[in-house]
Design a protein around this motif. Structure first.
Motif, short mmCIF file in Angstrom:
data_model
loop_
_atom_site.label_atom_id
_atom_site.label_comp_id
_atom_site.label_asym_id
_atom_site.label_seq_id
_atom_site.Cartn_x
_atom_site.Cartn_y
_atom_site.Cartn_z
N SER A 7 -7.37 -0.43 23.31
CA SER A 7 -6.85 -1.03 22.09
C SER A 7 -7.92 -1.82 21.37
O SER A 7 -8.85 -2.32 21.99
CB SER A 7 -5.69 -1.97 22.42
OG SER A 7 -4.67 -1.26 23.06
N ASP A 54 -8.64 -4.87 18.21
CA ASP A 54 -8.11 -5.88 17.30
C ASP A 54 -8.46 -5.47 15.87
O ASP A 54 -9.65 -5.31 15.55
CB ASP A 54 -8.75 -7.23 17.65
CG ASP A 54 -8.19 -8.38 16.82
OD1 ASP A 54 -7.43 -8.11 15.85
OD2 ASP A 54 -8.51 -9.53 17.14
N THR A 55 -7.45 -5.29 15.03
CA THR A 55 -7.72 -4.87 13.65
C THR A 55 -8.31 -6.01 12.81
O THR A 55 -8.80 -5.77 11.71
CB THR A 55 -6.42 -4.42 12.95
OG1 THR A 55 -5.56 -5.55 12.81
CG2 THR A 55 -5.72 -3.32 13.74
N LYS A 56 -8.25 -7.24 13.33
CA LYS A 56 -8.71 -8.44 12.63
C LYS A 56 -7.92 -8.68 11.33
O LYS A 56 -8.35 -9.44 10.47
CB LYS A 56 -10.22 -8.38 12.31
CG LYS A 56 -11.09 -8.19 13.55
CD LYS A 56 -11.28 -9.51 14.29
CE LYS A 56 -12.01 -9.32 15.63
NZ LYS A 56 -13.39 -8.89 15.48
N THR A 76 -5.21 -10.51 9.58
CA THR A 76 -4.41 -11.71 9.80
C THR A 76 -3.41 -11.93 8.66
O THR A 76 -2.48 -12.72 8.80
CB THR A 76 -5.32 -12.96 9.91
OG1 THR A 76 -6.17 -12.99 8.75
CG2 THR A 76 -6.18 -12.88 11.17
N GLN A 95 0.65 0.14 18.55
CA GLN A 95 0.01 -0.47 19.71
C GLN A 95 0.68 -0.01 20.99
O GLN A 95 0.42 -0.55 22.06
CB GLN A 95 0.06 -1.99 19.61
CG GLN A 95 1.47 -2.53 19.66
CD GLN A 95 1.52 -4.01 19.95
OE1 GLN A 95 2.08 -4.76 19.17
NE2 GLN A 95 0.94 -4.43 21.06
N ASN A 138 1.69 -5.30 16.66
CA ASN A 138 0.80 -6.45 16.80
C ASN A 138 -0.60 -6.02 16.37
O ASN A 138 -1.22 -5.17 17.00
CB ASN A 138 0.78 -6.91 18.26
CG ASN A 138 -0.13 -8.12 18.47
OD1 ASN A 138 -0.96 -8.45 17.61
ND2 ASN A 138 0.04 -8.79 19.59
N LYS A 173 -3.37 -7.15 16.75
CA LYS A 173 -4.49 -7.38 17.69
C LYS A 173 -4.65 -6.25 18.69
O LYS A 173 -5.60 -6.26 19.47
CB LYS A 173 -4.26 -8.70 18.45
CG LYS A 173 -4.39 -9.93 17.56
CD LYS A 173 -4.31 -11.19 18.40
CE LYS A 173 -4.37 -12.45 17.56
NZ LYS A 173 -5.58 -12.53 16.71
N GLY A 174 -3.74 -5.28 18.66
CA GLY A 174 -3.82 -4.27 19.71
C GLY A 174 -3.58 -2.85 19.25
O GLY A 174 -2.83 -2.10 19.88
#
Ligand SMILES: [Ca+2]
Length: 380
Positions: free
Chosen positions: A263, A265-267, A269, A302, A347, A349-350
């Protein structure tokens, strides 16, 4: 024409008599001072006849001896076609005459004469492009680059800097009236020209967009599944050493990249400023709308699959309705996506699974599509 029959009697075969005549269009529209060709079919099959064309109001539209309608003034008029050998074989087309075409008179790109664009970066010209007059009939613009090795431009006016040099990007009115505007794109970098002697050498690798967080560079098929005969191509790639391309006449198209166990993290936010971004190639954009693409989706999850914790966008509205022939820069905003399972949301981040699928044209219609540089981007 005479033929000798089985006896000695000589007789003439009469030509097939037209019994019915049918307009190929029973309604049509034409603009004032423009033309539209009408045509007719005869039955039985094989019969034909000279046709008399008549406009019931020549102040609205005229019709030529070969069936070409010319709009004269706004309104509606019936045009009839009648066989000269059988006056009972007749049919009518209702012609709507629309206002005279308003051509695009000017285009301007408000970025000055020259614009510096770093290798790999993209620039959307549409927000800086204005046209006149406001009531133009066809607002369409076509985009072209004087040197695709330096900068390419998509059908919607997204420029991508490929290698150092200078290219002129031109916007031309699609209505053929001649309005046009240009901007010079200067891509800084080494001044050594990239001139491969080998025609098979694709030249300098176009760099990734420095603002992009890469999910898959499409330089290879690693992580791809269900690509159904797709291959890595180099000629015409938008990023790196290659892109994934497929030529098919199948009506169900799927690219899947599954990164289960890997996985990233797409960053992203802020969903209102975060984008899933990729380049999408199609050799014939109309092919995507020849069949329904209502069920197609672009998915990011994810969960290692499409079932849950998955954002998705419609392939119809995000691909079929917007792409042009050639490369298209697709930016899908996270806040425009739907959640597959709102109680178990994605999510950012994953991310570990990307899938794009759409229904192509059914039957034997062959076309080519491709994808490059799938990643994430958050604007300021
Ligand atoms: Ca690539």
């Amino acid at each position: 024409m005479g033929l000798t029959g089985c006896g000695q009697q000589k007789f003439d075969i009469p030509s097939l008599l037209v019994r019915e005549l049918q307009m190929d269009n029973h309604t049509c529209s034409v603009r004032v001072d423009e033309t539209y060709p009408l045509s007719v079919s005869f039955s039985p099959a094989g019969s034909s006849s000279v046709v008399t064309w008549t406009s019931l109001d020549e102040s609205i539209a005229t019709i030529s001896v070969v069936g070409t309608v010319t709009g004269v003034s706004e309104g509606e008029v019936r045009v009839t076609a009648t066989s000269v050998v059988n006056p009972f074989a007749t049919d009518t087309c209702v012609v709507t005459v629309l206002p005279r075409r308003v051509y695009m008179s000017s285009i301007s790109i408000t970025l000055g004469g020259a614009y510096e664009l770093e290798k790999g970066k993209t620039l959307e010209l549409a927000p800086f492009t204005t046209t006149a007059p406001a009531n133009v009939t066809d607002p369409g613009i076509t985009w072209s680059s004087s040197d695709n090795s330096v900068a390419v431009v998509t059908g919607s006016g997204v420029v991508r800097a490929m290698s150092s040099g200078t290219a002129i990007i031109t916007a031309t009115a699609a209505d053929g009236g001649g309005a046009a505007a240009s901007i010079t794109i200067v891509v800084p970098g080494s001044t050594t020209p990239d001139t491969p002697d080998d025609p098979d050498d694709p030249g300098e690798d176009p760099p990734a967009d420095p603002d992009l967080l890469m999910f898959h560079n499409c330089d290879n098929l690693t992580y791809f599944t269900h690509t159904q005969g797709a291959s890595v191509e180099t000629q015409g790639r938008m990023e790196g050493s290659g892109y994934i391309e497929r030529t098919t006449n199948s009506d169900n198209q799927i690219f899947i990249i599954s990164r289960v166990g890997n996985s990233m993290d797409t960053k992203i936010t802020d969903y209102s400023k975060g984008y899933l971004v990729f380049w999408f190639y199609i050799n014939d954009a109309a092919s995507l709308s020849r069949n329904t693409v209502a069920t197609g989706r672009i998915e990011l999850s994810q969960s290692g699959g499409p079932g849950q914790q998955c954002l998705y966008w419609s392939s119809k509205t995000c691909l079929a309705d917007v792409v042009s022939d050639g490369w298209n820069y697709i930016q899908l905003r996270f806040s425009d996506a739907k959640e597959m399972t709102p109680d178990k949301p994605f999510n950012p981040k994953g991310a570990n699974y990307f899938r794009i699928y759409f229904d192509g044209p059914a039957g034997s219609y062959e076309y080519t599509y491709g994808i490059d540089a799938i990643g994430f981007k958050q604007t300021n």
